[in-house]
Write a protein that holds these residues in place. Structure first.
Motif, PDB file in Angstrom:
ATOM      1  N   TYR A  59       0.702  -1.229  -0.170  1.00 55.78           N
ATOM      2  CA  TYR A  59       0.055   0.138   0.316  1.00 55.78           C
ATOM      3  C   TYR A  59       1.030   1.498  -0.070  1.00 55.78           C
ATOM      4  CZ  TYR A  59      -3.802  -3.489   1.414  1.00 55.78           C
ATOM      5  OH  TYR A  59      -4.190  -4.471   2.047  1.00 55.78           O
TER       6      TYR A  59
ATOM      7  N   PHE B 266       2.049   5.404  -0.396  1.00 55.76           N
ATOM      8  CA  PHE B 266       1.593   6.564  -0.075  1.00 55.76           C
ATOM      9  C   PHE B 266       2.619   7.682  -0.535  1.00 55.76           C
ATOM     10  CE2 PHE B 266      -1.987   5.243   2.143  1.00 55.76           C
ATOM     11  CZ  PHE B 266      -1.665   3.894   2.610  1.00 55.76           C
TER      12      PHE B 266
ATOM     13  N   TYR C 144       3.287  12.084   0.196  1.00 55.13           N
ATOM     14  CA  TYR C 144       2.932  13.562   0.966  1.00 55.13           C
ATOM     15  C   TYR C 144       4.319  13.875   0.939  1.00 55.13           C
ATOM     16  CZ  TYR C 144       0.322  10.104   4.586  1.00 55.13           C
ATOM     17  OH  TYR C 144      -0.575   9.287   4.985  1.00 55.13           O
TER      18      TYR C 144
ATOM     19  N   GLN D 271       5.824  17.463   2.080  1.00 56.82           N
ATOM     20  CA  GLN D 271       5.821  18.979   3.888  1.00 56.82           C
ATOM     21  C   GLN D 271       6.248  20.483   3.427  1.00 56.82           C
ATOM     22  OE1 GLN D 271       8.547  17.415   6.210  1.00 56.82           O
ATOM     23  NE2 GLN D 271       7.556  18.663   8.388  1.00 56.82           N
TER      24      GLN D 271
ATOM     25  N   ARG E 155       5.552  22.565   7.987  1.00 49.89           N
ATOM     26  CA  ARG E 155       4.314  22.284   8.416  1.00 49.89           C
ATOM     27  C   ARG E 155       4.470  20.623   8.593  1.00 49.89           C
ATOM     28  NH1 ARG E 155       0.479  25.231   4.641  1.00 49.89           N
ATOM     29  NH2 ARG E 155      -1.126  24.221   5.929  1.00 49.89           N
ATOM     30  N   GLY E 156       3.289  20.258   9.166  1.00 47.23           N
ATOM     31  CA  GLY E 156       3.321  18.514   8.624  1.00 47.23           C
ATOM     32  C   GLY E 156       3.463  18.406   6.951  1.00 47.23           C
ATOM     33  N   LEU E 157       2.810  16.779   7.866  1.00 51.02           N
ATOM     34  CA  LEU E 157       2.765  15.969   6.228  1.00 51.02           C
ATOM     35  C   LEU E 157       1.680  16.536   5.922  1.00 51.02           C
ATOM     36  CD1 LEU E 157       5.714  14.834   7.426  1.00 51.02           C
ATOM     37  CD2 LEU E 157       4.789  13.367   6.142  1.00 51.02           C
TER      38      LEU E 157
ATOM     39  N   PHE F  45      -1.125  14.480   2.595  1.00 51.02           N
ATOM     40  CA  PHE F  45      -1.331  13.604   2.077  1.00 51.02           C
ATOM     41  C   PHE F  45      -1.553  13.924   0.343  1.00 51.02           C
ATOM     42  CE2 PHE F  45      -3.213   9.804   0.281  1.00 51.02           C
ATOM     43  CZ  PHE F  45      -4.015   9.817   0.024  1.00 51.02           C
TER      44      PHE F  45
ATOM     45  N   LYS G 230      -2.381   7.553  -3.565  1.00 51.01           N
ATOM     46  CA  LYS G 230      -2.633   6.713  -2.651  1.00 51.01           C
ATOM     47  C   LYS G 230      -2.563   5.715  -3.907  1.00 51.01           C
ATOM     48  CE  LYS G 230      -6.525   5.735  -0.472  1.00 51.01           C
ATOM     49  NZ  LYS G 230      -7.289   5.604   0.874  1.00 51.01           N
TER      50      LYS G 230
ATOM     51  N   LEU H 227       9.252  19.253   1.094  1.00 55.02           N
ATOM     52  CA  LEU H 227      10.207  17.953   0.592  1.00 55.02           C
ATOM     53  C   LEU H 227       8.736  17.082   0.041  1.00 55.02           C
ATOM     54  CD1 LEU H 227      12.321  17.043   1.344  1.00 55.02           C
ATOM     55  CD2 LEU H 227      11.111  16.878   3.851  1.00 55.02           C
TER      56      LEU H 227
ATOM     57  N   PHE I 183       7.711  12.882   0.566  1.00 56.97           N
ATOM     58  CA  PHE I 183       7.656  11.497   0.689  1.00 56.97           C
ATOM     59  C   PHE I 183       7.125  10.286   0.106  1.00 56.97           C
ATOM     60  CE2 PHE I 183      10.263  12.742   4.830  1.00 56.97           C
ATOM     61  CZ  PHE I 183      10.128  14.005   5.077  1.00 56.97           C
TER      62      PHE I 183
ATOM     63  N   ARG J 107       3.562   0.636   3.487  1.00 56.90           N
ATOM     64  CA  ARG J 107       2.957  -0.465   4.251  1.00 56.90           C
ATOM     65  C   ARG J 107       2.434  -1.891   3.654  1.00 56.90           C
ATOM     66  NH1 ARG J 107      -2.095   2.345   6.674  1.00 56.90           N
ATOM     67  NH2 ARG J 107      -1.739   2.802   8.913  1.00 56.90           N
TER      68      ARG J 107
ATOM     69  N   LEU K  39       3.693   2.051   8.980  1.00 50.74           N
ATOM     70  CA  LEU K  39       3.855   3.021   8.057  1.00 50.74           C
ATOM     71  C   LEU K  39       5.489   3.688   7.741  1.00 50.74           C
ATOM     72  CD1 LEU K  39       2.398   4.320   5.560  1.00 50.74           C
ATOM     73  CD2 LEU K  39       2.327   6.296   6.513  1.00 50.74           C
TER      74      LEU K  39
ATOM     75  N   PHE L  28       8.355   5.220   6.191  1.00 50.38           N
ATOM     76  CA  PHE L  28       8.594   6.139   5.020  1.00 50.38           C
ATOM     77  C   PHE L  28      10.316   6.114   4.321  1.00 50.38           C
ATOM     78  CE2 PHE L  28       4.926   9.054   5.349  1.00 50.38           C
ATOM     79  CZ  PHE L  28       4.082   9.205   6.828  1.00 50.38           C
TER      80      PHE L  28
ATOM     81  N   GLY M 183      13.043   8.398   3.072  1.00 49.07           N
ATOM     82  CA  GLY M 183      14.138   9.231   3.285  1.00 49.07           C
ATOM     83  C   GLY M 183      13.637  11.027   2.884  1.00 49.07           C
TER      84      GLY M 183
END
Lengths: 114, 115
Positions: free
Chosen positions: A32, A34, A36, A38, A42-44, A46, A49, A88, A90, A94, A102, A104, A106
């Motif tokens: 699975y 994904f 993301y 960034q 800030r956070g990641l 989505f 997928k 950035l 990522f 899964r 999950l 990730f 680098g």
């Protein structure tokens, strides 16, 4: 064990040109996958997928990714890059045979120049 | 609706002190995850909760790290006797259920600096 590799620390493209951010993975079961993004401080967020079905997955902001089982890859693409795409990125996986963790890659910094 | 929130946004502490990092997941999300993002280390999975239960704590880097979740909502990540190598951005994420196919929704993170 599941793993993800993003072979490029940084990708530079000119605005308006197509972009590709590479991702390869390794799993025991079914993947699975994904993507993301960034932005600074800030956070990641989505993007898209792949679970099953069509190998070409379309996501947010005009991004798409192609699942290639034989090459164990899930490269992120966009036909025409924008300066605002600079961020950035990522890739994450899964493993259907390995529970809920999950993993990730680098990360790859995308720089889009005007 | 409101996203995942984390507090504090920044925390500077002295080596040896304890710190608590808080995560408020999206309302109704039963699964909650903690990650650590360090320079040169990428994103590292720490622990996940399904409801108030954490089935697998093996991702926690040492016994100085602990996490709990109460009421199926707020979670706290505690680091005891902080070390300089604990300096990182700690990210929290939540998802509606603990489903392998689902995406996770991330908070903005807490930047921890240990002097």
């Amino acid at each position: 064990a599941q793993s993800v590799a993003q072979p490029e620390d940084q990708v530079n493209v000119a605005e308006g040109n197509p972009l590709t951010v590479k991702c390869t993975y390794s799993v025991s079961g079914n993947p699975y996958l994904f993507w993301y993004v960034q932005y600074p401080n800030r956070g990641l967020q989505f993007l898209l997928k792949y679970i099953t079905g069509d190998n070409l997955v379309k996501g947010s902001y005009g991004f798409e990714a192609e699942f290639n089982k034989s090459q164990t890859s899930f490269h992120l693409k966009k036909p025409s890059a924008l300066v605002s795409d600079s961020a950035l990125y990522f890739c994450a996986v899964r493993d259907s045979a390995a529970g809920n963790m999950l993993t990730f890659g680098g990360g790859t910094r995308l720089m889009v120049k005007p | 609706g409101a996203g995942v929130s984390q507090s504090p946004s920044n925390k500077v502490t002295e080596k040896g002190k304890d710190v608590e990092l808080r995560c408020d997941p999206i309302s109704g999300h039963t699964a909650l995850y903690w990650y650590r993002q360090s320079l040169g280390q990428g994103l590292e999975f720490l622990i996940y909760f399904q409801g108030n239960s954490a089935p697998d704590k093996s991702g926690l880097p040492s016994d100085r790290f602990s996490a709990e979740r109460t009421g199926g909502s707020v979670s706290t990540l505690t680091i005891q006797r902080t070390q300089q190598e604990d300096s990182a951005v700690y990210l929290c994420a939540s998802s509606p259920t603990l489903v392998q196919r689902g995406e996770q929704f991330f908070g903005p993170g807490t930047r921890l600096t240990v002097l």
